[in-house]
Design a protein around this motif. Sequence first.
Motif, PDB file in Angstrom:
ATOM      1  N   ASN A 138       1.313  -1.038  -0.160  1.00 27.93           N
ATOM      2  CA  ASN A 138       0.184  -0.338   0.277  1.00 27.93           C
ATOM      3  C   ASN A 138       0.773   1.376   0.205  1.00 27.93           C
ATOM      4  O   ASN A 138       1.912   1.248  -0.010  1.00 27.93           O
ATOM      5  N   PRO A 139       0.672   2.499  -0.274  1.00 27.34           N
ATOM      6  CA  PRO A 139       1.305   3.628  -0.288  1.00 27.34           C
ATOM      7  C   PRO A 139       1.974   3.989   1.496  1.00 27.34           C
ATOM      8  O   PRO A 139       1.082   3.855   2.279  1.00 27.34           O
ATOM      9  N   ARG A 169       0.598   4.710   5.337  1.00 22.96           N
ATOM     10  CA  ARG A 169      -1.173   4.089   4.882  1.00 22.96           C
ATOM     11  C   ARG A 169      -0.680   3.640   6.453  1.00 22.96           C
ATOM     12  O   ARG A 169      -0.152   2.442   7.326  1.00 22.96           O
ATOM     13  N   HIS A 189      -2.572   0.817   8.705  1.00 31.87           N
ATOM     14  CA  HIS A 189      -3.745  -0.435   9.058  1.00 31.87           C
ATOM     15  C   HIS A 189      -3.980  -0.872  11.084  1.00 31.87           C
ATOM     16  O   HIS A 189      -3.090  -0.639  11.328  1.00 31.87           O
ATOM     17  N   GLU A 224       2.340   1.271   6.643  1.00 38.71           N
ATOM     18  CA  GLU A 224       3.231   1.197   5.505  1.00 38.71           C
ATOM     19  C   GLU A 224       4.311   1.723   5.518  1.00 38.71           C
ATOM     20  O   GLU A 224       4.351   3.527   5.701  1.00 38.71           O
ATOM     21  N   GLU A 231       7.780  10.566   3.257  1.00 42.00           N
ATOM     22  CA  GLU A 231       6.206  10.068   3.048  1.00 42.00           C
ATOM     23  C   GLU A 231       6.201   9.113   4.429  1.00 42.00           C
ATOM     24  O   GLU A 231       4.324   9.409   4.518  1.00 42.00           O
ATOM     25  N   HIS A 237       3.156  11.007   7.569  1.00 47.69           N
ATOM     26  CA  HIS A 237       1.518  10.521   8.562  1.00 47.69           C
ATOM     27  C   HIS A 237       2.315   9.726  10.205  1.00 47.69           C
ATOM     28  O   HIS A 237       1.453   9.461  10.331  1.00 47.69           O
TER      29      HIS A 237
END
Length: 165
Positions: free
Chosen positions: A68-69, A72, A74, A126, A138, A142
């Motif tokens: 996944n990107p 992300r 989970h 992710e 990235e 997040h």
Amino acid sequence: MTGGRVLVVGLGSPDRGDDAVGAAVAERLDALGMEGVDVVTREDPTQLVRLWTGHDAALVIDAVASGNPPGRLHIREVGDSGEPLPTSAFMAAGRGGSHAFGLAGAVELARTLGTLPSHVTVVGVEAKTFDFGPMSPEVRDHLDAAVATAAAELIALREEVQSCA
């Protein structure tokens, strides 16, 4: 019952790119100073089998590689009545020896041995890279969302174990 204690584990290696995200999130949760919460960081998931002894619940934060990107989130409930973790996503970051034994293996071994707490939540972030070096931009972008999500899960776990105590 052991008085409603919750263990938070930031899992991962601080020098292997996005694998550092577990420790980074755990350290920010520790700064909240929540009562009844023990926060640790570990690189080796095999230590989990003994670490969560004496805790009614656990929150584990770890990097995930599921395609996944990057960044992300989970969320999985994997306590003693939860589903097994997919070994393909929650795995070691390509290291040998006991480090090849990932989070999924540790959870399932603890389930088999009867040491898995009733309530275990895994927050996976992710990853983009497990190469030596800093976290990817990235995943770093997040980080606040990962901390907020993990904090909400931690509050829910604390409420759950306190209502059972």
